[in-house]
Design a protein around this motif. Structure first.
Motif, short mmCIF file in Angstrom:
data_model
loop_
_atom_site.label_atom_id
_atom_site.label_comp_id
_atom_site.label_asym_id
_atom_site.label_seq_id
_atom_site.Cartn_x
_atom_site.Cartn_y
_atom_site.Cartn_z
N GLU A 221 0.83 -1.21 0.00
CA GLU A 221 0.00 0.00 0.00
C GLU A 221 0.87 1.26 0.00
O GLU A 221 0.54 2.27 -0.67
N ARG B 299 3.85 1.53 -1.32
CA ARG B 299 4.38 1.74 -2.67
C ARG B 299 3.33 2.38 -3.57
O ARG B 299 3.62 3.27 -4.38
N ARG B 300 2.08 1.90 -3.43
CA ARG B 300 1.01 2.48 -4.24
C ARG B 300 0.82 3.97 -3.90
O ARG B 300 0.64 4.82 -4.79
N ALA C 290 3.60 6.01 -5.34
CA ALA C 290 3.40 6.23 -6.78
C ALA C 290 2.35 7.32 -7.02
O ALA C 290 2.53 8.20 -7.87
N ARG C 291 1.25 7.24 -6.24
CA ARG C 291 0.22 8.27 -6.38
C ARG C 291 0.75 9.64 -5.97
O ARG C 291 0.41 10.67 -6.57
#
Length: 453
Positions: free
Chosen positions: A231, A233-234, A237-238
């Motif tokens: 989560e 990492r996500r 990225a966002r």
């Protein structure tokens, strides 16, 4: 034309010998006298003309008035014979008005300046009073016109003042409304920040409880940790996408939005910076970009115009200017008339400008540097119709602003660290731009470089 010896004009001259003007003819009366003489001139033969006026015998009345006006006025005053011949012609062409003036009863509806001009040539008894009356009437009319013009100007200025005040009130109200909206948004962000801090505290309490139970739930914690890392990492990225969008928005704001919008955005960035503590608590990575990173300028440690001085080149070596213009994003600002009056002072100003701009266009094409040529607007007698050459920006100073001050404004407008080279032999200009971070060079150096092109 045969001169009449017994006409009324001869008696008028004899009776008016004692009459003389004690001041120059009013300008309006003088122009009418010249026009009357120019019209009557064509009715005389060459032998009847004074020697100094014969060269104008073939001119049209308009050209006589333009080129021989002073000579005709002086001859009418000093040559009674010539004046009588002109008077004879006027008695033929303007018989009714001439007869009324010589009779001492000029028409009330006649223009006072026309009456005075005829009286000046015919010289009836009392002609001096007619001329003086025309001068007083002309002054009165001029004063009335000046008063009316002043009234119109005053009304216009008052209307502009009312409009300016109304615009100022509107702008003030708009600014107050925007400030209130920003304050409300700031309050909302503060409330969200306090709520987030409370959530963080509750999270810390839950974390302490989880640590106490760590031995019994180690395996489950490992799974949750893996899930949390995915989560994170996500989210990272966002976050990177959001920062890229924010940077693009900032660039768009710098290019197209107003100063007030930029100030509001800066206030918002300040509030967001206040949330850095929350980001640290949430283990979010720090922002990798700042607004200053997007400003196009030379960074510390890279070459600047001042570094060129360490290369052992003479101040008059054209290669010095080439090295300066080879710096990244170099901007050459030229004091136009200072250069042209140094290099080719005998040429007309328009030729000086064209020659300098042609040379700068070639230099811009060779070096690719930005170039701005500044001319003093006070030197202009009329607006200049000039198509700037490709690659050269041409500026004229506004009324009341010298070219030197405009150059200083251009230097101050540049971001710190950008290579700016100012061409001027004026010591005051050179010292001023040097304090602002620009590199001054002499006009002779630019002229040498242009001579090589």
């Amino acid at each position: 034309m045969v001169e009449r010896t017994g006409d009324p004009g001869s008696a008028g001259d004899a009776e008016s010998v004692a009459e003389a003007l004690d001041r120059p003819l009013p300008e309006g009366v003088r122009r009418r006298v010249v026009a009357l003489v120019a019209d009557a001139f064509g009715g005389l033969t060459v032998t009847e003309l004074p020697a100094q006026l014969r060269q104008y015998a073939r001119f049209t009345p308009t050209r006589r008035a333009k080129f021989a006006g002073n000579a005709m006025a002086a001859t009418v005053e000093s040559d009674p014979v010539f004046r009588q011949r002109i008077a004879g012609r006027l008695r033929e062409t303007q018989a009714e008005l001439a007869e009324a003036i010589e009779g001492g009863s000029p028409p009330a509806a006649a223009d006072p300046e026309d009456v005075a001009a005829l009286a000046y040539v015919l010289r009836p008894v009392g002609w001096v009073k007619l001329v003086e009356a025309a001068g007083e009437e002309a002054q009165r009319v001029s004063a009335e016109r000046a008063g009316e013009e002043a009234e119109r100007e005053l009304r216009r200025l008052r209307e502009e003042l009312v409009e300016a005040r109304a615009a100022a009130r509107t702008e003030t109200e708009r600014t107050r409304t925007e400030l209130e909206a920003v304050r409300k948004e700031s309050d909302t962000l503060h409330r969200k920040l306090r709520s987030a801090l409370s959530d963080v505290k509750r999270g810390e309490a839950a974390l302490r409880k989880a640590v106490a139970e760590l031995d019994s739930v180690r395996s489950a914690a490992a799974v949750r940790q893996a899930t949390a890392e995915g989560e994170a990492r996500r989210l990272r990225a966002r976050l990177a996408e959001t920062e890229s969008a924010l940077e693009a928005s900032r660039r768009a704001a710098r290019e197209g939005r107003s100063v007030e919008d930029m100030r509001v955005r800066l206030l918002l960035d300040t509030v967001l910076d206040a949330a850095q503590g929350l980001r640290r608590e949430l283990a979010l990575p720090p922002a990798s970009m700042r607004p200053a990173d997007a400003v196009d300028a030379v960074e510390p440690g890279k070459m600047t115009p001042k570094d060129i001085a360490t290369r052992a080149l003479s101040e008059m070596d054209p290669a010095l200017l080439d090295q300066l213009l080879a710096l990244p994003q170099a901007h050459l600002v030229v004091d136009g008339y200072n250069v042209t009056k140094t290099g080719y002072p005998t040429m007309p100003l328009d030729k000086q400008r064209l020659r300098l701009l042609g040379g700068l266009a070639g230099l811009a094409a060779q070096t690719g540097a930005e170039m701005t040529c500044v001319f003093d607007g006070a030197e202009l007698a009329a607006p200049v119709l000039l198509a700037p050459p490709r690659g050269v920006r041409v500026l004229f100073s506004k009324p009341g602003v010298t070219a030197d001050e405009l150059i200083r404004q251009l230097v101050r407008a540049e971001p710190p660290g950008r290579p700016v080279v100012v061409v001027s032999t004026d010591r005051e200009v050179a010292d001023g731009v040097a304090k602002a971070g620009a590199r001054p060079v002499s006009s002779a150096l630019l002229l040498k470089r242009l001579a090589r092109t």
